[in-house]
Design a protein around this motif. Structure first.
Motif, short mmCIF file in Angstrom:
data_model
loop_
_atom_site.label_atom_id
_atom_site.label_comp_id
_atom_site.label_asym_id
_atom_site.label_seq_id
_atom_site.Cartn_x
_atom_site.Cartn_y
_atom_site.Cartn_z
N UNK A 98 0.79 -1.22 -0.09
CA UNK A 98 -0.14 -0.09 -0.04
C UNK A 98 0.87 1.23 0.24
N UNK A 99 0.74 2.23 -1.13
CA UNK A 99 1.57 3.36 -1.15
C UNK A 99 1.35 4.09 0.30
N UNK A 100 0.60 4.08 0.85
CA UNK A 100 0.19 4.85 2.21
C UNK A 100 0.95 4.35 3.30
N UNK A 101 1.67 3.07 3.17
CA UNK A 101 2.52 2.80 4.36
C UNK A 101 4.07 2.52 4.02
N UNK A 102 4.34 3.01 2.66
CA UNK A 102 5.64 2.95 2.25
C UNK A 102 6.76 3.79 2.99
N UNK A 103 6.09 5.13 3.60
CA UNK A 103 6.94 5.94 4.28
C UNK A 103 7.15 5.24 5.61
N UNK A 104 6.38 4.51 6.02
CA UNK A 104 6.56 3.62 7.37
C UNK A 104 7.50 2.83 7.32
N UNK A 105 7.47 2.40 6.16
CA UNK A 105 8.38 1.20 5.88
C UNK A 105 9.88 1.73 5.57
N UNK A 360 2.39 2.39 -8.67
CA UNK A 360 1.11 1.78 -7.94
C UNK A 360 1.55 0.68 -6.56
N UNK A 361 2.59 0.99 -6.08
CA UNK A 361 2.76 0.14 -4.81
C UNK A 361 3.19 -1.28 -5.32
N UNK A 362 3.71 -1.67 -6.67
CA UNK A 362 4.28 -2.89 -7.03
C UNK A 362 5.95 -3.02 -7.21
N UNK A 363 6.27 -3.76 -6.61
CA UNK A 363 7.76 -4.18 -6.85
C UNK A 363 8.11 -5.54 -7.20
N UNK A 364 9.09 -5.87 -8.02
CA UNK A 364 9.28 -6.97 -8.66
C UNK A 364 11.01 -7.39 -8.29
N UNK A 365 11.13 -8.56 -8.19
CA UNK A 365 12.78 -8.90 -7.69
C UNK A 365 13.25 -9.05 -9.24
N UNK A 366 14.36 -8.55 -9.55
CA UNK A 366 15.03 -8.66 -10.74
C UNK A 366 16.56 -9.26 -10.42
N UNK A 367 16.97 -10.18 -10.99
CA UNK A 367 18.46 -10.42 -11.20
C UNK A 367 19.23 -10.04 -12.22
N UNK A 368 20.48 -9.41 -11.63
CA UNK A 368 21.30 -8.52 -12.36
C UNK A 368 22.68 -9.04 -12.43
N UNK A 369 23.49 -8.74 -13.60
CA UNK A 369 24.62 -9.24 -13.49
C UNK A 369 25.55 -7.81 -13.16
N UNK A 370 26.35 -7.85 -12.19
CA UNK A 370 27.29 -6.87 -11.64
C UNK A 370 28.54 -6.57 -12.40
#
Length: 416
Positions: A98-105, A360-370
């Protein structure tokens, strides 16, 4: 009037009241029974049943990476498997907050940018002796120790300082033979006698001194061949010596080695001759310049680091072995590349992940090559595009939520 006749009006009134109540109850019952029928005749449709949700798979929240085709009891924990539905956010590989609680996190986003500059590798190290400057002093002939100055291991001596005075009888006999041949004027025999003196271990200076003075010199002063610290002192007054006995080990201090540990993942970017900037904890605010002298062949097994040797001049002996140092290895300037803040990268040991923000409050884990590191930035070789946003603070909370829900990271190079 009889008593019976006097009670008749009251009985008639009670009966009338009972009949009225019955009629009212019948009317209300009729109205309620007719209401559903009236609604049906008016065209009101019944509420449709909710469609059945499609289940993709079942999983154990305590082991979300394992998926099951059927419901049942988890083989890992004493609990029932949980369904993952096709219409859930997690089915698309995202976590919704929820975008409303991202600041609390404490979530903070950073933009994927394109940058260029000289790659820097940060490492820590410890100063040590330059073992190429180690000198070993030995007895070249058997004899006796007549005198030793007041010395001990750890003493710092200049070049030419007295270590011991030795009496070497074997040298006396060879010198007497050479002096006798010199007095006879036998040049060829004298040359052979000089060679025997050399083979006996006499230095050239001593040979010239004996022939010039005409005197046997069987007492020899042993001096330090170079300036440095005494690491070992194995000679004491009154000792008997055999040829080849070690008298002392002198470690030079003209230069020192700095051995730094470069993480294994960054070891491919280190080269011999690479410039280094060193800061010592004992000398805050001062920076020393050096170059990589050697890459040692074996890694540090415990720390899994490449051992890098940097040679530093040590005027006045100010750099003392054992001091700790922080090292920055400066690489060549690289072409423009994508970069994210280093704090945004989650390193699991087998791969590197970032949490991609999709709005819109959505997050996706993405694998990256460093790639390498540029200050506080980490270069990205693949997995992201310029302008995307990643979570720079609080990403571990989202990663934990994704793991609990069985969301697998997007593979490197694939598109969302």
């Amino acid at each position: 009037m009889s008593p019976t006749m006097s009670k008749l009006p009251y009985a008639l009134a009670a009966a009338a009241a009972l009949l009225g109540a019955g009629a009212a109850a019948g009317y209300l019952w009729a109205q309620r029974s007719a209401a559903p029928h009236a609604a049906a005749t008016a065209g009101t449709a019944p509420t449709p049943a909710a469609p059945e949700r499609k289940v993709l798979y079942w999983y154990d929240p305590m082991s979300p990476a394992t998926r099951f085709d059927k419901p049942g009891k988890s083989p890992f924990m004493d609990m029932q498997l949980v369904p993952m539905y096709a219409d859930a956010d997690e089915a698309a590989g995202t976590v919704r907050i929820d975008p409303g609680i991202t600041q609390n996190l404490g979530l903070r986003l950073a933009t994927v940018t394109r940058t260029h500059g000289a790659q820097e590798i940060h490492a820590s190290g410890v100063l040590g002796f330059n073992e190429r400057e180690l000198a070993v002093v030995q007895a070249r002939s058997g004899g006796f120790v007549e005198r030793v100055p007041a010395l001990a291991p750890g003493d710092v001596l200049p070049a030419g300082a007295l270590l011991a005075e030795l009496l070497l009888p074997e040298w006396a006999a060879v010198q007497q033979e050479a002096l006798a041949l010199q007095r006879l004027g036998q040049a060829e025999l004298l040359a052979a006698a000089q060679e025997r003196m050399r083979l006996a271990g006499m230095p050239e200076e001593l040979i010239r001194s004996v022939l010039a003075s005409g005197q046997v010199q069987s007492r020899v002063a042993i001096r330090t061949p170079r300036a440095g610290v005494i690491q070992e002192l194995e000679v004491r007054a009154g000792m008997n010596l055999m040829a080849g006995a070690t008298l002392a080990r002198i470690q030079g201090l003209g230069t020192v080695w700095l051995e730094a540990g470069v993480p294994e993942a960054q070891s491919a970017a280190v080269r011999v001759g690479q410039a280094a900037r060193i800061q010592l904890a004992s000398r805050p605010g001062e920076t020393l310049d050096g170059k990589v002298a050697a890459l040692l062949p074996a890694l540090n097994d415990a720390a899994r680091t490449l051992r890098v040797r940097i040679e530093l001049p040590n005027p006045g002996g100010a750099l003392r072995p054992g001091l700790s140092a922080q090292v920055r290895l400066l690489g060549a300037t690289q072409a423009a590349a994508l970069a994210v803040p280093t704090e945004a990268v989650i390193r699991t040991g087998q791969r590197a992940l970032v949490m991609l923000a999709e709005g819109q409050g959505r997050y996706r884990p993405v694998e990256v090559l460093l790639g390498g590191e540029l200050g506080s930035l980490t270069l990205i070789q693949s997995g992201l595009a310029e302008g995307q946003q990643v979570v720079a603070s609080g990403q571990f909370l989202i990663d934990s939520e994704a793991s609990l829900k069985g969301i697998r990271p997007q593979p490197t190079g694939s598109q969302p």
